[in-house]
Structure formats: C-alpha cells, structure tokens
Design a protein around this motif. Structure first.
Motif, PDB file in Angstrom:
ATOM      1  N   UNK A 112      47.997  30.148   2.006  1.00 58.50           N
ATOM      2  CA  UNK A 112      48.947  29.890   0.922  1.00 58.50           C
ATOM      3  C   UNK A 112      49.327  28.409   0.817  1.00 58.50           C
ATOM      4  N   UNK A 113      49.105  27.629   1.883  1.00 57.01           N
ATOM      5  CA  UNK A 113      49.444  26.204   1.834  1.00 57.01           C
ATOM      6  C   UNK A 113      48.588  25.452   0.815  1.00 57.01           C
ATOM      7  N   UNK A 114      47.401  25.961   0.542  1.00 57.71           N
ATOM      8  CA  UNK A 114      46.534  25.294  -0.441  1.00 57.71           C
ATOM      9  C   UNK A 114      47.013  25.535  -1.877  1.00 57.71           C
ATOM     10  N   UNK A 115      47.909  26.487  -2.064  1.00 60.19           N
ATOM     11  CA  UNK A 115      48.435  26.767  -3.407  1.00 60.19           C
ATOM     12  C   UNK A 115      49.794  26.119  -3.636  1.00 60.19           C
ATOM     13  N   UNK A 116      50.283  25.362  -2.685  1.00 61.99           N
ATOM     14  CA  UNK A 116      51.583  24.705  -2.814  1.00 61.99           C
ATOM     15  C   UNK A 116      51.408  23.249  -3.246  1.00 61.99           C
ATOM     16  N   UNK A 117      52.517  22.643  -3.606  1.00 62.25           N
ATOM     17  CA  UNK A 117      52.478  21.248  -4.052  1.00 62.25           C
ATOM     18  C   UNK A 117      52.407  20.308  -2.847  1.00 62.25           C
ATOM     19  N   UNK A 118      51.677  19.205  -3.024  1.00 59.26           N
ATOM     20  CA  UNK A 118      51.547  18.167  -1.994  1.00 59.26           C
ATOM     21  C   UNK A 118      51.600  16.800  -2.682  1.00 59.26           C
ATOM     22  N   UNK A 119      52.062  15.839  -1.950  1.00 56.03           N
ATOM     23  CA  UNK A 119      52.118  14.463  -2.473  1.00 56.03           C
ATOM     24  C   UNK A 119      50.839  13.726  -2.084  1.00 56.03           C
ATOM     25  N   UNK A 120      50.243  13.080  -3.051  1.00 53.77           N
ATOM     26  CA  UNK A 120      49.034  12.303  -2.789  1.00 53.77           C
ATOM     27  C   UNK A 120      49.405  11.057  -1.971  1.00 53.77           C
ATOM     28  N   UNK A 121      48.738  10.785  -0.842  1.00 51.80           N
ATOM     29  CA  UNK A 121      49.077   9.607  -0.041  1.00 51.80           C
ATOM     30  C   UNK A 121      48.720   8.289  -0.721  1.00 51.80           C
ATOM     31  N   UNK A 122      47.871   8.345  -1.751  1.00 52.58           N
ATOM     32  CA  UNK A 122      47.442   7.111  -2.422  1.00 52.58           C
ATOM     33  C   UNK A 122      48.367   6.745  -3.577  1.00 52.58           C
ATOM     34  N   UNK A 123      48.590   7.701  -4.506  1.00 53.74           N
ATOM     35  CA  UNK A 123      49.390   7.405  -5.697  1.00 53.74           C
ATOM     36  C   UNK A 123      50.770   8.053  -5.663  1.00 53.74           C
ATOM     37  N   UNK A 124      51.009   8.917  -4.697  1.00 48.95           N
ATOM     38  CA  UNK A 124      52.313   9.571  -4.591  1.00 48.95           C
ATOM     39  C   UNK A 124      52.533  10.700  -5.573  1.00 48.95           C
ATOM     40  N   UNK A 125      51.527  11.054  -6.368  1.00 44.11           N
ATOM     41  CA  UNK A 125      51.672  12.131  -7.362  1.00 44.11           C
ATOM     42  C   UNK A 125      51.790  13.477  -6.653  1.00 44.11           C
ATOM     43  N   UNK A 126      52.796  14.240  -7.040  1.00 42.84           N
ATOM     44  CA  UNK A 126      53.034  15.575  -6.459  1.00 42.84           C
ATOM     45  C   UNK A 126      52.478  16.621  -7.405  1.00 42.84           C
ATOM     46  N   UNK A 127      51.578  17.432  -6.893  1.00 45.70           N
ATOM     47  CA  UNK A 127      50.933  18.431  -7.752  1.00 45.70           C
ATOM     48  C   UNK A 127      50.250  19.475  -6.863  1.00 45.70           C
ATOM     49  N   UNK A 128      49.761  20.537  -7.532  1.00 47.01           N
ATOM     50  CA  UNK A 128      48.937  21.526  -6.831  1.00 47.01           C
ATOM     51  C   UNK A 128      47.502  20.978  -6.815  1.00 47.01           C
ATOM     52  N   UNK A 129      47.249  20.012  -5.979  1.00 49.47           N
ATOM     53  CA  UNK A 129      45.976  19.290  -6.004  1.00 49.47           C
ATOM     54  C   UNK A 129      44.791  20.185  -5.672  1.00 49.47           C
ATOM     55  N   UNK A 130      44.979  21.186  -4.803  1.00 49.28           N
ATOM     56  CA  UNK A 130      43.856  21.974  -4.311  1.00 49.28           C
ATOM     57  C   UNK A 130      43.530  23.164  -5.210  1.00 49.28           C
ATOM     58  N   UNK A 175      43.880  15.217   1.850  1.00 49.75           N
ATOM     59  CA  UNK A 175      43.762  15.443   3.293  1.00 49.75           C
ATOM     60  C   UNK A 175      42.296  15.313   3.677  1.00 49.75           C
ATOM     61  N   UNK A 176      41.973  14.867   4.884  1.00 45.30           N
ATOM     62  CA  UNK A 176      40.577  14.736   5.313  1.00 45.30           C
ATOM     63  C   UNK A 176      39.887  16.096   5.330  1.00 45.30           C
ATOM     64  N   UNK A 177      38.582  16.127   5.075  1.00 42.41           N
ATOM     65  CA  UNK A 177      37.847  17.407   5.065  1.00 42.41           C
ATOM     66  C   UNK A 177      37.893  18.134   6.391  1.00 42.41           C
ATOM     67  N   UNK A 178      37.987  17.399   7.511  1.00 42.07           N
ATOM     68  CA  UNK A 178      38.017  18.059   8.808  1.00 42.07           C
ATOM     69  C   UNK A 178      39.407  18.569   9.184  1.00 42.07           C
ATOM     70  N   UNK A 179      40.391  18.320   8.351  1.00 40.77           N
ATOM     71  CA  UNK A 179      41.755  18.814   8.600  1.00 40.77           C
ATOM     72  C   UNK A 179      42.000  20.073   7.780  1.00 40.77           C
ATOM     73  N   UNK A 180      42.474  21.098   8.423  1.00 44.15           N
ATOM     74  CA  UNK A 180      42.739  22.356   7.746  1.00 44.15           C
ATOM     75  C   UNK A 180      44.226  22.672   7.810  1.00 44.15           C
ATOM     76  N   UNK A 181      44.739  23.205   6.719  1.00 44.84           N
ATOM     77  CA  UNK A 181      46.134  23.614   6.689  1.00 44.84           C
ATOM     78  C   UNK A 181      46.317  24.926   7.446  1.00 44.84           C
TER      79      UNK A 181
END
Length: 454
Positions: A421-439, A411-417
């Motif tokens: 708790x949203x930062x501890x959930x899984x998200x899909x990477x828009x580039x490679x599609x990998x789903x993980x707890x990226x943050x 997600x862009x740095x200027x965008x906030x969830x």
C-alpha cells in the motif's frame, strides 16, 4: 330504570415492575378496543413486514426497550428481540472500525457497546427514525417473561370469575336458586351490573379485551398457539434474521444471492479453494467491514454491477463473499469511468474492479511499456477488495519509480517499501519536492497484447 356505569378505556403501558412507557404518537399506535399495539422502532427494515405482529404494550414479551436522546421523538421505544439483534450486529460492525475499539476483542466490544465506553464511539450508527436523535439500549429495563404473561392471564380469568352478575332481592320472599323465574310475586329483582357494563339475564356479550379484530372473528391474543403456527413463527424468525443481516450490512436488498460457484470452475484445480477465493466474512453474522463498505458504496450509486477497468466487461456484484468474479481495489487515480469515487481516511480514492479473466491473463494480457515485463494478477485473492492500486504494488522497473513531474527517480530501484500500500500513497520527490502519487501510473503505461487502445 337502572343507571349503567360508563366504560372507560385506558391505554396503559405494560412492562416489568409496572414501568411506565412514554406517550407515543397516534400515528404509530394501533388500538383494538382495550389492546394497544405499537410498531417496532428498529431503524432498519422491521420484521413486521415479514410476518411479525406489532408489539402489544400489555405484553411486550421478548422485546427490547431503547431510548432516543431526542425529547420530542414520537417513533417509539420498543423493538422485537430479533429486530434488535440484527440492528445490534449492524452497530457492532461499525464499532470495529472506530478508534480504540479496533484493538478490542469481540467479547469486549459486545460488553462495552451500550456502556459509555463503547457507545461514545458507536453512537453515529444508532440514528433514530425521527432523524433528530440516537437510540441506546435501556439497560435498566427488564422485559416480562412468558411466565409473567401466564400469571397475568390467570389473574384476569380469576377476576372475571369473581365478577359474575348477582341477583339482589328487595322486599320479602325467597328466590329459587335453581330457577330464578319462579320467585314470589312480592320479590323485586334488581339488576347488578358487572364492571364491564354487561346486564345479567341478557345474552352475554363477547369480551373484546383480548381481541385482535373488532369484528370478533380473530382469536384472542392469549389463545394457545398450535404446533403449526409455532413452527411457522420459528421459520419466519430464522428467515427474517438471515435477510435482516443482509439488509443491515448496507446492501438494501438490491444485491443478488450467488446461486453456485460454477463460474470459478475455469480456474486451475489448485486455486479452487478458500485460500485463493474469499468465501467467508471476517465479522459476526456477515457484517464484514470490507463487504459493508463495498455494498454501501454501490448502493449509494443505485447499482448492483460494476465493470472491469481492463476489458470493460460488466460484473455482477453479489451480497455475500465472493462478491464478484474478480477483485475490487482502491486507487488514487481513476483508471476508467466505471471506477467510483470514494473518501477513505480523508483521502480521495476510486473503487475499481478487475475481472477474473484479466487477472489470469485470459481476456487481456498487459506488458509494461518501459521494460516489456508482463503484469500478472493471478496471485490476487478473488471476490474481495485490496486497499491499494494493484497495478502499482510491485514496480517492475526504474521507470515506475520516477517522479510524475520531473522524471527523476524518487527511490532507488534496489530499495523497496515496507508494504504494497505504500506505493499507492503520496511521496515527495527528492529532486523537485513535488508531492504526488508518483508510483501509480495510468493504464496507458501498459501495452495490451490484444493491440486495443485504452
């Protein structure tokens, strides 16, 4: 020779309106002559171990009747009133976390608990000691009151007076009522026995119908209670309810009671208050969902201690808020060996803790390895638990928003969830599609000011 009638002992169940009680297993019945008692069937630790007498089936005053849906249950169906209240509080705490009951008020939960509407949600917390059924309060049973017991006692005394032995004359002659031994020679005295089989003229045997002990040394159960014993029973009731609430909350009595709050005197004066330190339960009678979850998880691990994931200092966990000198949090990755794996809402999480010294930056101070920004946990509330990773809740730079696989920005740095708790959930990477707890980054992404390695 006079034939004596045989005495028969009947173990009859007492109750209002002559309600019959089901047969109980001999292993849980204790009979003292004509008095039959049964142990309390509460699934938690019973007050009988703390001074409560077993329940007298002839006079179950103050008790509550329950039903087990296992037809072959032999545990029993009566609880002390105090035992039931503590157990009901435990079931209510479970109901608060169940489906549609979360939106109910406390009054609605209490009203619906034993009806179909609430019991269908809370029955999982009502397991019977037989391990094959679930208990439910009998709403149709009305326990006898003290006035009923007094009337029953008066009736027994009246029956005893009407059953005094009598002398029956056979033949001629009169009996001197003042002195039966001076009767005429032609008079034959026949012995008329009482229903209890006692022989008039013989030393009267002590009635044991209301005796607690077969030795006859204990007073009858319907004897008046002295003020000292009444005060002692009241104190036991109060002590038992306090202790039972703690046991019913998942701690099993293995967690210590905090003697004072002197450990928090090291905080700045403006933080020594209930806003920065969790002091009270959110639930009824100490059954807070968060507290029950923490104590139950640690009790399953057979430990009353945890350790800080930063400085590895041992932390004692207490049975009341504040639960420790620091704070707990849930994280999707295991930051240290002290973090306990748990399942929360179907997801694999780890229960970890950070001590007060590391949160304030006294023991260990952290800086981001990417931007050198200092991590600060002094704003977190002490003594409770956060449902997200506290190190990922406020990303300080773009590097903490990158994909854990391709290093692309998720997600862009200027965008906030919306939520921490949203930062501890899984998200899909828009580039490679990998789903993980990226943050959620490992602790190795921070630099310790004490120069120690992780």
């Amino acid at each position: 020779m006079v034939k004596m009638p045989q005495r028969q002992r009947h173990n009859t169940g007492g109750g209002a309106g002559g309600a019959e009680l089901p047969l109980l297993d001999p292993g849980v019945i204790e009979a003292h002559n004509a008095v039959t008692t049964v142990r309390c069937c509460v699934p938690l630790a019973c007050g009988c171990l703390r001074g409560y007498e077993p329940i007298n089936l002839d006079s179950p005053t103050g008790c509550v009747r329950v039903h087990c849906n296992n037809e072959h249950c032999t545990v029993g169906n009566l609880m002390h009133g105090e035992c039931f209240s503590a157990w009901e509080t435990h079931v209510l705490a479970f109901l608060r976390s169940c489906g549609r009951a979360r939106s109910w008020s406390e009054k609605q939960r209490l009203q619906n608990l034993w009806t179909k509407r609430g019991y269908d949600l809370a029955y999982r917390a009502c397991s019977c000691l037989c391990s094959r059924g679930h208990l439910r309060k009998d709403l149709d049973w009305t326990p006898p009151t003290e006035s009923d017991d007094e009337n029953r006692t008066k009736k027994k005394k009246k029956n005893r007076q009407s059953q005094k032995p009598t002398l029956v004359t056979v033949g001629t002659g009169a009996i001197n009522n003042n002195n039966p031994n001076t009767s005429n020679n032609n008079t034959v005295i026949s012995l008329s026995t009482t229903p209890t089989g006692e022989i008039p003229g013989q030393p009267c045997q002590r009635h044991r119908n209301n005796s607690i002990s077969s030795t006859g040394s204990s007073p009858p159960s319907d004897a008046p209670t002295s003020p000292h014993h009444a005060a002692l029973a009241k104190r036991r009731s109060r002590d038992f309810f306090t202790d039972r609430t703690r046991h019913g909350s998942g701690g099993s009595g293995m967690f210590a009671r905090r003697p004072d709050f002197s450990s928090f005197n090291a905080l700045p004066r403006h933080k020594i208050n209930s806003y920065h330190i969790k002091m009270e339960d959110d639930g009824l009678h100490g059954n807070d969902d968060t507290r029950c979850f923490i104590l139950s998880t640690l009790a399953a691990q057979r430990t009353s201690r945890t350790a800080c994931v930063l400085c590895h200092q041992a932390l004692l966990v207490f049975d009341r808020y504040p639960l420790l000198d620091g704070t707990f949090f849930l994280t999707p990755i295991q930051h240290a060996k002290a973090a306990i794996p748990v399942r929360v809402e179907g997801r694999q999480q780890y229960l970890a803790a950070v001590c007060m010294g590391c949160l304030e930056g006294w023991s260990v101070s952290l800086r981001c390895a990417y931007c050198s920004a200092r991590w600060n946990g002094s704003a977190l509330i002490l003594g409770t638990m956060y449902s997200f990773d506290i190190f990922a809740a406020m990303p300080c730079c773009e590097s903490r928003l990158k994909c854990s696989k391709c290093e692309a920005v998720v997600i862009p740095p200027d965008q906030r969830l919306s939520f921490f708790s949203d930062y501890s959930r899984t998200h899909a990477c828009p580039s490679c599609g990998h789903v993980d707890h990226h943050f959620v980054k490992p602790l190795s992404s921070f630099i310790r000011d004490d120069k120690q390695s992780w």
